[in-house]
Design an enzyme around this catalytic site. Structure first.
Site, PDB file in Angstrom:
ATOM      1  N   ASN A 127      20.049 -14.529   6.207  1.00  0.00           N
ATOM      2  CA  ASN A 127      19.382 -13.724   5.183  1.00  0.00           C
ATOM      3  C   ASN A 127      18.458 -14.635   4.401  1.00  0.00           C
ATOM      4  O   ASN A 127      18.332 -15.826   4.718  1.00  0.00           O
ATOM      5  CB  ASN A 127      20.412 -13.020   4.284  1.00  0.00           C
ATOM      6  CG  ASN A 127      21.395 -13.987   3.653  1.00  0.00           C
ATOM      7  OD1 ASN A 127      20.997 -14.951   3.007  1.00  0.00           O
ATOM      8  ND2 ASN A 127      22.692 -13.744   3.857  1.00  0.00           N
ATOM      9  N   ASP A 128      17.806 -14.102   3.366  1.00  0.00           N
ATOM     10  CA  ASP A 128      16.826 -14.896   2.639  1.00  0.00           C
ATOM     11  C   ASP A 128      17.439 -16.088   1.911  1.00  0.00           C
ATOM     12  O   ASP A 128      16.779 -17.111   1.725  1.00  0.00           O
ATOM     13  CB  ASP A 128      16.087 -14.007   1.629  1.00  0.00           C
ATOM     14  CG  ASP A 128      15.176 -12.995   2.314  1.00  0.00           C
ATOM     15  OD1 ASP A 128      14.841 -13.212   3.497  1.00  0.00           O
ATOM     16  OD2 ASP A 128      14.825 -11.991   1.672  1.00  0.00           O
ATOM     17  N   CYS A 129      18.681 -15.947   1.494  1.00  0.00           N
ATOM     18  CA  CYS A 129      19.348 -17.068   0.808  1.00  0.00           C
ATOM     19  C   CYS A 129      19.911 -18.089   1.786  1.00  0.00           C
ATOM     20  O   CYS A 129      19.914 -19.288   1.518  1.00  0.00           O
ATOM     21  CB  CYS A 129      20.471 -16.540  -0.079  1.00  0.00           C
ATOM     22  SG  CYS A 129      19.946 -15.537  -1.469  1.00  0.00           S
ATOM     23  N   TYR A 130      20.407 -17.567   2.914  1.00  0.00           N
ATOM     24  CA  TYR A 130      21.105 -18.407   3.883  1.00  0.00           C
ATOM     25  C   TYR A 130      20.544 -18.122   5.276  1.00  0.00           C
ATOM     26  O   TYR A 130      21.096 -17.320   6.033  1.00  0.00           O
ATOM     27  CB  TYR A 130      22.610 -18.111   3.847  1.00  0.00           C
ATOM     28  CG  TYR A 130      23.245 -18.336   2.491  1.00  0.00           C
ATOM     29  CD1 TYR A 130      23.578 -19.621   2.067  1.00  0.00           C
ATOM     30  CD2 TYR A 130      23.515 -17.264   1.639  1.00  0.00           C
ATOM     31  CE1 TYR A 130      24.167 -19.832   0.834  1.00  0.00           C
ATOM     32  CE2 TYR A 130      24.104 -17.474   0.401  1.00  0.00           C
ATOM     33  CZ  TYR A 130      24.422 -18.758   0.006  1.00  0.00           C
ATOM     34  OH  TYR A 130      25.005 -18.966  -1.217  1.00  0.00           O
ATOM     35  N   PRO A 131      19.425 -18.780   5.642  1.00  0.00           N
ATOM     36  CA  PRO A 131      18.746 -18.426   6.890  1.00  0.00           C
ATOM     37  C   PRO A 131      19.381 -18.974   8.164  1.00  0.00           C
ATOM     38  O   PRO A 131      19.090 -18.483   9.254  1.00  0.00           O
ATOM     39  CB  PRO A 131      17.351 -19.017   6.698  1.00  0.00           C
ATOM     40  CG  PRO A 131      17.543 -20.135   5.718  1.00  0.00           C
ATOM     41  CD  PRO A 131      18.643 -19.706   4.812  1.00  0.00           C
TER      42      PRO A 131
END
Length: 388
Positions: free
Chosen positions: A131-135
């Site tokens: 996701n955007d926080c944890y790619p």
């Protein structure tokens, strides 16, 4: 004269405290009586070394670059629970290794925990939820106890105050959490080490509670809460000791301080993995009543003999036997002589108590006041036929 824990700690710091193991205390009481023994002792140390399957470890891995939010994870091939923060994990002692991984059979979370405590490298494989926080999508590495942040045991149920004796009245060998039970009452297995074990010596939990400092796995731990299946309302003898499974404790301790001597993975054939753990609890001698309770002997402690051949929650019993009978190596069931064996190590249980005694005498281990006592009114609620 009564004394406080603060008084006892002052003696420990000055290295003048008088400390006996529970076994030594019982022998002293037999020689001089309760009142005289109480004048000669400041702390009583207890101990056990036994399988404690409701155990596990919290680990924080630290963040990768780019970061990952772990969705699934395997430590030494054993699935770890990843439903906390992005890189927080819980590794259960009884979780089995995935057969799809190239790992040895008959291993589980207890073995991975023990290997980490022993300083070994273990493999780690993680799948992320990008996701955007944890790619980051996945990674593989090896870890040691020094290459991760937090690593501590949090065990929801340890230190059963009493347990059962397992036998098998059927015609086929049964593989149980007590180990193999041979058919036709060929053997009996008990798990509690008896009068040296911590909760026998404080039967109503008047001395210990949340915040009590303990010996745990060769390091420092604490009582965190009541244990799961905590059942202090179990029927009791006149000496206040329970006739079957009763109180339990939830424990927490820094695994980075622990040692391989006191934390070992184990496996029960056709049953599963577990964790052997050494735990010792100090009891402050604040008055003579403490000594009177801790003077209880194996011949005044009993456990129920349960027939595992009946596959029900409530199994038939063959009555109760004393721990003195169990430790003699044989009991009699309906006229049949049955060999007995302990699942706990009596020798290492005594060694836990002795090690804790040495720590206290050397001034390395002081006592703590509980911040709250453990509940004495918990009932035991089964899951029967609701919803089935």
């Amino acid at each position: 004269m009564p004394q406080t824990i603060a008084d006892i700690n002052a003696k420990i710091v000055a290295q003048t405290a008088k400390v006996l193991t529970a076994t030594e205390l019982k022998a002293l009481v037999a020689e001089v009586g309760v009142k005289q023994a109480a004048k000669q002792v400041d702390v009583i140390t207890t101990g056990t070394f036994e399988p404690m399957e409701s155990s596990g470890a919290i680990l924080n891995l630290g963040h990768t670059d780019p970061p990952i939010k772990i969705r699934s994870c395997w430590i030494d091939g054993v699935p770890a629970y990843a439903g906390f923060g992005a890189v927080d994990l819980y590794l259960g002692a009884t979780q089995e290794a995935d057969l799809s991984d190239d790992v040895a059979l008959n291993r589980g979370g207890g073995h991975a925990i023990a290997d980490l405590i022993a300083g070994k490298e273990v493999s780690l494989r993680a799948i992320g939820h990008p996701n955007d926080c944890y790619p980051k999508a996945s990674f593989e590495t090896t870890i040691t106890k020094d290459s991760i942040n937090q690593f501590y045991l949090f065990n929801p149920r340890n230190l059963y105050q009493n347990f059962i004796v397992g036998v098998n009245g059927g015609e086929n060998t049964l593989y149980t959490y007590l180990g193999p039970l041979q058919p036709r009452l060929a053997n009996a297995v008990y798990s509690n080490p008896g009068a040296i074990s911590p909760l026998w010596n404080d039967p109503d939990l008047q001395l210990i509670g949340i915040g009590t400092k303990i010996f745990m796995g060769g390091g420092i731990g604490y009582i965190a809460w009541e244990g799961t299946q905590h059942f202090p309302l179990q029927k009791r003898l006149e000496n206040r000791t329970p006739i079957g499974p009763a109180a339990t404790l939830a424990l927490i301790g820094d695994a980075k301080q622990m040692t391989a001597e006191w934390v070992r993975g184990c496996y029960f054939r056709n049953y599963g993995a577990s964790l052997m753990l050494g735990v010792g609890v100090p009891l402050p001698v604040i008055d003579a009543e403490v000594v009177a309770r801790a003077a209880v002997m194996d011949d005044h402690l009993v456990a129920p003999v349960i027939d595992f051949s009946i596959p029900r929650r409530v199994r038939p019993t063959f009555g109760s036997v004393s721990y003195a009978q169990l430790k003699s190596g044989k009991i009699t069931i309906e006229g049949t002589t049955v060999k007995t064996a302990p699942l706990a190590s009596i020798y290492l249980s005594e060694k836990v108590a002795t090690t804790l005694k040495d720590w206290i005498i050397a001034g390395k281990f002081t006592l703590t006041e509980p911040v709250a006592l453990l509940p004495s009114d918990r009932t035991f609620v089964p899951q029967d036929t609701r919803g089935f």
